[in-house]
Every structure is written in C-alpha cells, then in structure tokens.
Design a protein around this motif. Structure first.
Motif, PDB file in Angstrom:
ATOM      1  N   GLY A  55       0.792  -1.222   0.000  1.00 51.60           N
ATOM      2  CA  GLY A  55       0.000   0.000   0.000  1.00 51.60           C
ATOM      3  C   GLY A  55       0.825   1.273   0.000  1.00 51.60           C
ATOM      4  N   ALA A  56       2.140   1.146   0.124  1.00 49.35           N
ATOM      5  CA  ALA A  56       3.008   2.326   0.200  1.00 49.35           C
ATOM      6  C   ALA A  56       2.839   3.209  -1.027  1.00 49.35           C
ATOM      7  CB  ALA A  56       4.463   1.905   0.359  1.00 49.35           C
ATOM      8  N   GLY A  57       2.492   4.457  -0.792  1.00 50.11           N
ATOM      9  CA  GLY A  57       2.368   5.434  -1.862  1.00 50.11           C
ATOM     10  C   GLY A  57       1.123   5.279  -2.722  1.00 50.11           C
ATOM     11  N   ALA A  58       0.165   4.467  -2.293  1.00 50.02           N
ATOM     12  CA  ALA A  58      -1.056   4.265  -3.085  1.00 50.02           C
ATOM     13  C   ALA A  58      -1.813   5.579  -3.249  1.00 50.02           C
ATOM     14  CB  ALA A  58      -1.956   3.232  -2.409  1.00 50.02           C
ATOM     15  N   ASP A  59      -2.503   5.691  -4.350  1.00 48.69           N
ATOM     16  CA  ASP A  59      -3.404   6.832  -4.516  1.00 48.69           C
ATOM     17  C   ASP A  59      -4.555   6.722  -3.519  1.00 48.69           C
ATOM     18  OD1 ASP A  59      -2.154   8.105  -6.829  1.00 48.69           O
ATOM     19  OD2 ASP A  59      -2.802   6.331  -7.933  1.00 48.69           O
ATOM     20  N   LEU A  60      -5.088   5.501  -3.387  1.00 49.29           N
ATOM     21  CA  LEU A  60      -6.227   5.248  -2.510  1.00 49.29           C
ATOM     22  C   LEU A  60      -5.978   3.962  -1.745  1.00 49.29           C
ATOM     23  CD1 LEU A  60      -9.200   5.765  -1.593  1.00 49.29           C
ATOM     24  CD2 LEU A  60      -9.911   4.472  -3.630  1.00 49.29           C
ATOM     25  N   LEU A  61      -6.053   4.027  -0.427  1.00 52.94           N
ATOM     26  CA  LEU A  61      -5.941   2.838   0.414  1.00 52.94           C
ATOM     27  C   LEU A  61      -7.259   2.682   1.159  1.00 52.94           C
ATOM     28  CD1 LEU A  61      -4.519   0.447   1.653  1.00 52.94           C
ATOM     29  CD2 LEU A  61      -3.377   2.003   3.242  1.00 52.94           C
ATOM     30  N   VAL A  62      -7.993   1.626   0.818  1.00 51.64           N
ATOM     31  CA  VAL A  62      -9.285   1.338   1.425  1.00 51.64           C
ATOM     32  C   VAL A  62      -9.059   0.230   2.454  1.00 51.64           C
ATOM     33  CG1 VAL A  62     -11.653   0.586   1.018  1.00 51.64           C
ATOM     34  CG2 VAL A  62     -10.462   1.960  -0.711  1.00 51.64           C
ATOM     35  N   ALA A 117      -9.387   5.531   3.129  1.00 51.74           N
ATOM     36  CA  ALA A 117     -10.840   5.421   3.255  1.00 51.74           C
ATOM     37  C   ALA A 117     -11.190   4.160   4.033  1.00 51.74           C
ATOM     38  CB  ALA A 117     -11.495   5.382   1.876  1.00 51.74           C
ATOM     39  N   TYR A 118     -12.246   4.265   4.818  1.00 49.09           N
ATOM     40  CA  TYR A 118     -12.745   3.114   5.562  1.00 49.09           C
ATOM     41  C   TYR A 118     -13.897   2.459   4.825  1.00 49.09           C
ATOM     42  CZ  TYR A 118     -10.164   3.916   9.895  1.00 49.09           C
ATOM     43  OH  TYR A 118      -9.183   4.036  10.840  1.00 49.09           O
ATOM     44  N   THR A 119     -13.908   1.137   4.873  1.00 44.98           N
ATOM     45  CA  THR A 119     -15.038   0.337   4.427  1.00 44.98           C
ATOM     46  C   THR A 119     -15.183  -0.807   5.416  1.00 44.98           C
ATOM     47  OG1 THR A 119     -16.021  -0.817   2.543  1.00 44.98           O
ATOM     48  CG2 THR A 119     -13.692  -1.190   2.907  1.00 44.98           C
ATOM     49  N   LEU A 153      -8.648  11.442   5.077  1.00 48.73           N
ATOM     50  CA  LEU A 153      -9.407  10.253   5.466  1.00 48.73           C
ATOM     51  C   LEU A 153     -10.877  10.446   5.120  1.00 48.73           C
ATOM     52  CD1 LEU A 153      -9.612   7.522   7.053  1.00 48.73           C
ATOM     53  CD2 LEU A 153      -9.945   8.926   9.104  1.00 48.73           C
ATOM     54  N   GLU A 154     -11.466   9.441   4.501  1.00 50.70           N
ATOM     55  CA  GLU A 154     -12.899   9.418   4.219  1.00 50.70           C
ATOM     56  C   GLU A 154     -13.492   8.170   4.857  1.00 50.70           C
ATOM     57  OE1 GLU A 154     -15.045  11.432   2.623  1.00 50.70           O
ATOM     58  OE2 GLU A 154     -13.527  12.917   2.044  1.00 50.70           O
ATOM     59  N   VAL A 155     -14.736   8.275   5.272  1.00 51.42           N
ATOM     60  CA  VAL A 155     -15.465   7.120   5.783  1.00 51.42           C
ATOM     61  C   VAL A 155     -16.429   6.689   4.691  1.00 51.42           C
ATOM     62  CG1 VAL A 155     -17.041   6.286   7.556  1.00 51.42           C
ATOM     63  CG2 VAL A 155     -15.225   7.902   8.167  1.00 51.42           C
ATOM     64  N   GLY A 156     -16.306   5.440   4.274  1.00 47.30           N
ATOM     65  CA  GLY A 156     -17.117   4.936   3.185  1.00 47.30           C
ATOM     66  C   GLY A 156     -18.605   4.967   3.480  1.00 47.30           C
ATOM     67  N   GLU A 157     -19.373   5.186   2.425  1.00 44.67           N
ATOM     68  CA  GLU A 157     -20.825   5.176   2.473  1.00 44.67           C
ATOM     69  C   GLU A 157     -21.326   4.316   1.327  1.00 44.67           C
ATOM     70  OE1 GLU A 157     -21.962   9.236   1.916  1.00 44.67           O
ATOM     71  OE2 GLU A 157     -20.970   9.922   3.731  1.00 44.67           O
ATOM     72  N   ASP A 158     -22.540   3.822   1.443  1.00 44.35           N
ATOM     73  CA  ASP A 158     -23.124   3.057   0.351  1.00 44.35           C
ATOM     74  C   ASP A 158     -23.089   3.872  -0.938  1.00 44.35           C
ATOM     75  OD1 ASP A 158     -23.635   0.991   2.065  1.00 44.35           O
ATOM     76  OD2 ASP A 158     -25.772   1.388   2.255  1.00 44.35           O
ATOM     77  N   LEU A 159     -22.689   3.231  -2.009  1.00 44.71           N
ATOM     78  CA  LEU A 159     -22.644   3.793  -3.362  1.00 44.71           C
ATOM     79  C   LEU A 159     -21.629   4.923  -3.535  1.00 44.71           C
ATOM     80  CD1 LEU A 159     -26.461   3.729  -4.169  1.00 44.71           C
ATOM     81  CD2 LEU A 159     -24.744   1.993  -4.703  1.00 44.71           C
ATOM     82  N   MET A 160     -20.719   5.092  -2.596  1.00 46.47           N
ATOM     83  CA  MET A 160     -19.646   6.074  -2.743  1.00 46.47           C
ATOM     84  C   MET A 160     -18.715   5.606  -3.850  1.00 46.47           C
ATOM     85  SD  MET A 160     -16.804   7.224   0.087  1.00 46.47           S
ATOM     86  CE  MET A 160     -17.725   8.476   0.968  1.00 46.47           C
ATOM     87  N   ALA A 161     -18.194   6.536  -4.618  1.00 44.53           N
ATOM     88  CA  ALA A 161     -17.252   6.213  -5.690  1.00 44.53           C
ATOM     89  C   ALA A 161     -16.028   7.102  -5.572  1.00 44.53           C
ATOM     90  CB  ALA A 161     -17.916   6.429  -7.047  1.00 44.53           C
ATOM     91  N   PHE A 162     -14.899   6.580  -6.021  1.00 41.26           N
ATOM     92  CA  PHE A 162     -13.650   7.322  -6.019  1.00 41.26           C
ATOM     93  C   PHE A 162     -13.155   7.412  -7.448  1.00 41.26           C
ATOM     94  CE2 PHE A 162     -13.966   5.169  -1.947  1.00 41.26           C
ATOM     95  CZ  PHE A 162     -13.732   6.189  -1.061  1.00 41.26           C
ATOM     96  N   SER A 209     -10.690  11.910  -6.190  1.00 48.71           N
ATOM     97  CA  SER A 209     -11.956  12.589  -5.940  1.00 48.71           C
ATOM     98  C   SER A 209     -12.948  11.609  -5.323  1.00 48.71           C
ATOM     99  CB  SER A 209     -12.562  13.110  -7.244  1.00 48.71           C
ATOM    100  OG  SER A 209     -11.652  13.928  -7.916  1.00 48.71           O
ATOM    101  N   VAL A 210     -13.793  12.144  -4.463  1.00 45.47           N
ATOM    102  CA  VAL A 210     -14.825  11.349  -3.815  1.00 45.47           C
ATOM    103  C   VAL A 210     -16.170  11.798  -4.355  1.00 45.47           C
ATOM    104  CG1 VAL A 210     -15.897  10.761  -1.610  1.00 45.47           C
ATOM    105  CG2 VAL A 210     -13.422  11.150  -1.732  1.00 45.47           C
ATOM    106  N   HIS A 211     -16.976  10.826  -4.760  1.00 44.78           N
ATOM    107  CA  HIS A 211     -18.324  11.113  -5.253  1.00 44.78           C
ATOM    108  C   HIS A 211     -19.318  10.361  -4.380  1.00 44.78           C
ATOM    109  CE1 HIS A 211     -16.564  12.951  -8.807  1.00 44.78           C
ATOM    110  NE2 HIS A 211     -15.755  11.904  -8.858  1.00 44.78           N
ATOM    111  N   ARG A 212     -20.162  11.117  -3.700  1.00 45.90           N
ATOM    112  CA  ARG A 212     -21.190  10.506  -2.861  1.00 45.90           C
ATOM    113  C   ARG A 212     -22.488  10.402  -3.645  1.00 45.90           C
ATOM    114  NH1 ARG A 212     -17.809  12.941   0.526  1.00 45.90           N
ATOM    115  NH2 ARG A 212     -17.377  11.929   2.491  1.00 45.90           N
TER     116      ARG A 212
END
Length: 132
Positions: A18-25, A67-69, A99-108, A115-118
């Motif tokens: 995960g080092a240097g990842a754009d997005l780590l879920v 981000a959390y899931t 840090l983002e907390v995941g939500e149903d139907l969230m997209a990155f 970018s985060v799209h809710r």
C-alpha cells in the motif's frame, strides 16, 4: 493505484503493497472499552484492525487518500456501539492525513488527485410522467 484490505489484522503486507497508493481502502472495527472485557468481542476485534492500528497503516503508507469500508461497530444491550466520530477520533491518534469514511454507493475517481463522489438520490417523483 488503489489498494483494498479486507478482513485483516495489522499486516506488514498491507504496508508494503500500500506504500504510496493513490487510494488505500481499509476495514476497521471498534468496541467501547467496557465491552472489550467480553470474550466474543475480543474474538471479533481479533479478526480486524482497530482505528489506531489502521491509522498506523495509513501513516506508514502515506496514501493520497485513506478510506474506511466494512466498518464494524460492536455494541450490546447495555453498551452502545462506538460512533463513526469515535472511529475517526481514534484514527486521528495515529494518522493526520486525508481520510474518508465509506458510504453506500460512494465512488472514487483516481487521477492526478483522488476525488470522492457521494451518491445523491434523484429528486422525488412528482407523480407526473412524460408520455410521447
């Protein structure tokens, strides 16, 4: 690059890959301290990462966005489960980055930035239909 960690404990492979990842879920689990005395809660938490441990993973990997899931919030009849705010506060003890907390139907969307799209439900129906 996106890295997703499922049910796992604190794991060096997540840090390595995960080092240097754009997005780590990452998944996360928590229970209030008084509930941590229960054997079944200890078993459940033992299969997951605590907010502080997840924060350590995020701090070491330095993703553009964490981000959390699969958020496990344990409670009982007498002890309420922790809140999302509690999870975030506990994570902030070991991680100060995005840090983002995941939500149903969230997209990155991953590009130069992440970018985060809710999900925004469409307007309620008006009861009228367009018929051709």
């Amino acid at each position: 690059m996106a890295v997703i960690s499922g049910d796992t404990r604190y794991n060096q492979n997540v840090i390595k890959y995960g080092a240097g990842a754009d997005l780590l879920v990452h998944e996360v689990a928590a229970a209030r301290p008084q509930l941590m005395l229960e054997a079944y809660v200890k078993r459940i938490i033992g299969h997951h990462v605590t907010p502080q441990e997840a924060g350590m993973v995020f701090a070491q990997t330095k993703p553009k966005l964490a981000a959390y899931t699969h958020i496990v919030l344990l409670g009982s009849e007498r002890v309420p489960p922790p809140t999302i705010d509690h999870i975030v506060a506990e994570t902030r003890q070991t991680y100060s980055g995005p840090l983002e907390v995941g939500e149903d139907l969230m997209a990155f969307e991953i590009g130069e930035t992440v970018s985060v799209h809710r999900y925004q439900p469409s307007s309620p129906p008006t009861g009228r239909a367009n018929v051709a």
